[in-house]
Design a protein around this motif. Structure first.
Motif, PDB file in Angstrom:
ATOM      1  N   ASN A 260      -2.004  16.004   2.748  1.00  0.00           N
ATOM      2  CA  ASN A 260      -0.854  15.633   3.587  1.00  0.00           C
ATOM      3  C   ASN A 260       0.088  14.691   2.850  1.00  0.00           C
ATOM      4  N   LEU A 261      -0.489  13.760   2.078  1.00  0.00           N
ATOM      5  CA  LEU A 261       0.344  12.859   1.279  1.00  0.00           C
ATOM      6  C   LEU A 261       1.140  13.632   0.239  1.00  0.00           C
ATOM      7  N   LEU A 262       0.504  14.626  -0.368  1.00  0.00           N
ATOM      8  CA  LEU A 262       1.188  15.433  -1.373  1.00  0.00           C
ATOM      9  C   LEU A 262       2.313  16.259  -0.753  1.00  0.00           C
ATOM     10  N   LYS A 263       2.029  16.837   0.409  1.00  0.00           N
ATOM     11  CA  LYS A 263       3.060  17.634   1.088  1.00  0.00           C
ATOM     12  C   LYS A 263       4.269  16.782   1.440  1.00  0.00           C
ATOM     13  N   LYS A 264       4.013  15.533   1.811  1.00  0.00           N
ATOM     14  CA  LYS A 264       5.103  14.613   2.125  1.00  0.00           C
ATOM     15  C   LYS A 264       5.883  14.255   0.861  1.00  0.00           C
ATOM     16  N   ALA A 265       5.153  14.067  -0.239  1.00  0.00           N
ATOM     17  CA  ALA A 265       5.775  13.652  -1.493  1.00  0.00           C
ATOM     18  C   ALA A 265       6.698  14.731  -2.057  1.00  0.00           C
ATOM     19  N   VAL A 266       6.283  15.997  -1.969  1.00  0.00           N
ATOM     20  CA  VAL A 266       7.097  17.063  -2.557  1.00  0.00           C
ATOM     21  C   VAL A 266       8.389  17.298  -1.768  1.00  0.00           C
ATOM     22  N   LYS A 267       8.480  16.726  -0.579  1.00  0.00           N
ATOM     23  CA  LYS A 267       9.706  16.844   0.213  1.00  0.00           C
ATOM     24  C   LYS A 267      10.740  15.788  -0.181  1.00  0.00           C
ATOM     25  N   LEU A 268      10.401  14.981  -1.175  1.00  0.00           N
ATOM     26  CA  LEU A 268      11.302  13.943  -1.654  1.00  0.00           C
ATOM     27  C   LEU A 268      12.678  14.525  -1.977  1.00  0.00           C
ATOM     28  N   GLU A 269      13.707  13.963  -1.401  1.00  0.00           N
ATOM     29  CA  GLU A 269      15.069  14.437  -1.642  1.00  0.00           C
ATOM     30  C   GLU A 269      15.826  13.528  -2.608  1.00  0.00           C
ATOM     31  N   LYS A 270      15.556  12.223  -2.525  1.00  0.00           N
ATOM     32  CA  LYS A 270      16.306  11.273  -3.335  1.00  0.00           C
ATOM     33  C   LYS A 270      15.414  10.126  -3.765  1.00  0.00           C
ATOM     34  N   GLY A 271      15.561   9.696  -5.016  1.00  0.00           N
ATOM     35  CA  GLY A 271      14.810   8.543  -5.502  1.00  0.00           C
ATOM     36  C   GLY A 271      13.473   8.912  -6.109  1.00  0.00           C
ATOM     37  N   ALA A 272      12.541   7.960  -6.042  1.00  0.00           N
ATOM     38  CA  ALA A 272      11.221   8.133  -6.626  1.00  0.00           C
ATOM     39  C   ALA A 272      10.159   7.689  -5.633  1.00  0.00           C
ATOM     40  N   LEU A 273       8.997   8.299  -5.753  1.00  0.00           N
ATOM     41  CA  LEU A 273       7.858   7.941  -4.908  1.00  0.00           C
ATOM     42  C   LEU A 273       6.657   7.658  -5.784  1.00  0.00           C
ATOM     43  N   ILE A 274       6.048   6.492  -5.580  1.00  0.00           N
ATOM     44  CA  ILE A 274       4.816   6.147  -6.278  1.00  0.00           C
ATOM     45  C   ILE A 274       3.738   5.864  -5.224  1.00  0.00           C
ATOM     46  N   PHE A 275       2.509   5.722  -5.689  1.00  0.00           N
ATOM     47  CA  PHE A 275       1.405   5.411  -4.791  1.00  0.00           C
ATOM     48  C   PHE A 275       0.801   4.057  -5.154  1.00  0.00           C
ATOM     49  N   GLY A 276       0.173   3.447  -4.183  1.00  0.00           N
ATOM     50  CA  GLY A 276      -0.525   2.191  -4.401  1.00  0.00           C
ATOM     51  C   GLY A 276      -2.003   2.353  -4.068  1.00  0.00           C
ATOM     52  N   TYR A 277      -2.860   1.836  -4.940  1.00  0.00           N
ATOM     53  CA  TYR A 277      -4.312   1.953  -4.754  1.00  0.00           C
ATOM     54  C   TYR A 277      -4.933   0.566  -4.899  1.00  0.00           C
ATOM     55  N   TYR A 278      -5.621   0.125  -3.866  1.00  0.00           N
ATOM     56  CA  TYR A 278      -6.183  -1.235  -3.870  1.00  0.00           C
ATOM     57  C   TYR A 278      -7.335  -1.335  -4.867  1.00  0.00           C
ATOM     58  N   VAL A 279      -7.245  -2.317  -5.761  1.00  0.00           N
ATOM     59  CA  VAL A 279      -8.319  -2.586  -6.716  1.00  0.00           C
ATOM     60  C   VAL A 279      -8.636  -4.077  -6.713  1.00  0.00           C
ATOM     61  N   LYS A 280      -9.861  -4.401  -7.053  1.00  0.00           N
ATOM     62  CA  LYS A 280     -10.301  -5.793  -7.042  1.00  0.00           C
ATOM     63  C   LYS A 280      -9.566  -6.615  -8.092  1.00  0.00           C
ATOM     64  N   ASP A 281      -9.426  -6.046  -9.297  1.00  0.00           N
ATOM     65  CA  ASP A 281      -8.750  -6.744 -10.389  1.00  0.00           C
ATOM     66  C   ASP A 281      -7.660  -5.836 -10.959  1.00  0.00           C
ATOM     67  N   PRO A 282      -6.415  -6.021 -10.571  1.00  0.00           N
ATOM     68  CA  PRO A 282      -5.333  -5.123 -10.993  1.00  0.00           C
ATOM     69  C   PRO A 282      -4.685  -5.467 -12.331  1.00  0.00           C
ATOM     70  N   ARG A 283      -5.231  -6.440 -13.045  1.00  0.00           N
ATOM     71  CA  ARG A 283      -4.569  -6.902 -14.270  1.00  0.00           C
ATOM     72  C   ARG A 283      -4.482  -5.845 -15.369  1.00  0.00           C
ATOM     73  N   ALA A 284      -5.282  -4.793 -15.295  1.00  0.00           N
ATOM     74  CA  ALA A 284      -5.262  -3.752 -16.322  1.00  0.00           C
ATOM     75  C   ALA A 284      -4.327  -2.600 -15.973  1.00  0.00           C
ATOM     76  N   TYR A 285      -3.573  -2.752 -14.875  1.00  0.00           N
ATOM     77  CA  TYR A 285      -2.754  -1.637 -14.381  1.00  0.00           C
ATOM     78  C   TYR A 285      -1.302  -2.060 -14.181  1.00  0.00           C
ATOM     79  N   GLY A 286      -0.465  -1.071 -13.932  1.00  0.00           N
ATOM     80  CA  GLY A 286       0.837  -1.348 -13.374  1.00  0.00           C
ATOM     81  C   GLY A 286       0.620  -1.741 -11.924  1.00  0.00           C
ATOM     82  N   VAL A 287       1.337  -2.746 -11.448  1.00  0.00           N
ATOM     83  CA  VAL A 287       1.099  -3.291 -10.106  1.00  0.00           C
ATOM     84  C   VAL A 287       2.385  -3.224  -9.287  1.00  0.00           C
ATOM     85  N   VAL A 288       2.247  -2.782  -8.038  1.00  0.00           N
ATOM     86  CA  VAL A 288       3.402  -2.722  -7.136  1.00  0.00           C
ATOM     87  C   VAL A 288       3.260  -3.777  -6.045  1.00  0.00           C
ATOM     88  N   GLU A 289       4.330  -4.519  -5.818  1.00  0.00           N
ATOM     89  CA  GLU A 289       4.397  -5.513  -4.740  1.00  0.00           C
ATOM     90  C   GLU A 289       5.377  -5.004  -3.693  1.00  0.00           C
TER      91      GLU A 289
END
Length: 289
Positions: free
Chosen positions: A118-147
């Motif tokens: 369902n998330l993918l179906k919603k994402a492919v309907k993107l008309e304008k801009g960009a869509l990223i996802f957020g995944y909760y991790v205990k220690d995010p220092r090794a990743y790109g982080v979204v606030e």
């Protein structure tokens, strides 16, 4: 929308395993690693796919996946001569994208969980801009982080911050509109000499055109770029498949359930691999129909 699977790089974190073979061709339990991101693309309903890899590996992928017609899609291949960062995929694939919207997925990521389709179906309907996802991790220092704020408006994007502003890492799956090639060409290489995906995402943030969706509790995202990650992914796939009987990353099954191929085609694909459990699984699926 079209899709690019990035399966390049040298895989040095997995040496000596990857000294002679592409990382994304390594086995993850019972299938090649590349099957998992490819199954995600199929699940999103995207049938025009570009796979980018190193020049020495192109024929290996072509032998494995062919042109995709056997699973009802069209797969093209392109070469990344040297690692130049994730956004380089859009420059390499400019003609393939051809002013269309584009999904980018890394070839060493597994996504699994209820509601993912369902998330993918919603994402492919993107008309304008960009869509990223957020995944909760205990220690995010090794990743790109979204606030983001309480209304899910993105506030900041940081790459491997020492003091993260949130616990939400950005997984290796992204959706962009038809400006992605144009914006990628404005990027400058970072200190490590590569174009950074976080810099591209920031371009959309500056335009006020960046959205984020969160993966919920219980959702599984695995990065298979390390020995531990590779083993963890294999164990996870084995556990789910043996306990539930449903396969993860089975491209033929996804193609069948999405209506790309019929039960006769599914059976023929399974029959070619009838000496393996994988092949017999496909034949049983076709028989159940």
């Amino acid at each position: 929308m079209k899709a690019i699977i990035l399966a390049g790089g040298s895989g040095t974190r997995l040496y000596p395993l990857t000294k002679a073979i592409s990382k994304q061709l390594l086995p993850v339990y019972d299938k090649p690693m590349i099957y998992y991101p490819l199954s995600t693309v199929l699940l999103a309903g995207i049938r025009e796919i570009l796979l980018i890899t190193n020049p020495e590996y192109v024929e290996l992928y072509r032998n494995l996946l062919q042109d995709g017609s056997q699973i009802g899609v069209h797969i093209q291949y392109a070469v990344q001569e040297i690692p130049r960062g994730l956004p380089d995929a859009f420059i390499i694939g400019e003609k393939f994208i051809n002013s269309d919207k584009c999904m980018l997925i890394l070839g060493d990521n597994i996504f699994y969980g209820q509601g993912f389709s369902n998330l993918l179906k919603k994402a492919v309907k993107l008309e304008k801009g960009a869509l990223i996802f957020g995944y909760y991790v205990k220690d995010p220092r090794a990743y790109g982080v979204v606030e983001f704020d309480s209304n899910m408006n993105v506030i900041s994007i940081e790459e491997k911050p020492e003091k993260p502003k949130s616990n939400y890492a950005i997984p290796g799956i992204y959706f962009f509109d038809d400006k992605v090639v144009e914006l990628t060409k404005t990027l400058r290489p970072s200190k490590r000499g590569e174009l950074e995906i976080t810099d591209l995402i920031k371009k959309y943030l500056e335009l006020g055109e960046l959205k984020v969706e969160l993966f919920g509790r219980g959702f599984m995202w695995l990065d298979m770029g390390t020995f531990d990650g590779l083993l963890e992914a294999s164990n996870f796939v084995e556990t789910i498949q043996k306990r539930q009987g449903f396969y993860i990353g089975c491209i033929e099954e996804v193609a069948y359930r999405m209506g790309y191929i019929d039960k006769e085609q599914l059976y023929k694909l399974g029959y070619k691999m009838r000496n393996s459990e994988y092949g017999r699984y496909l034949m049983e699926l076709a028989g159940e129909s």
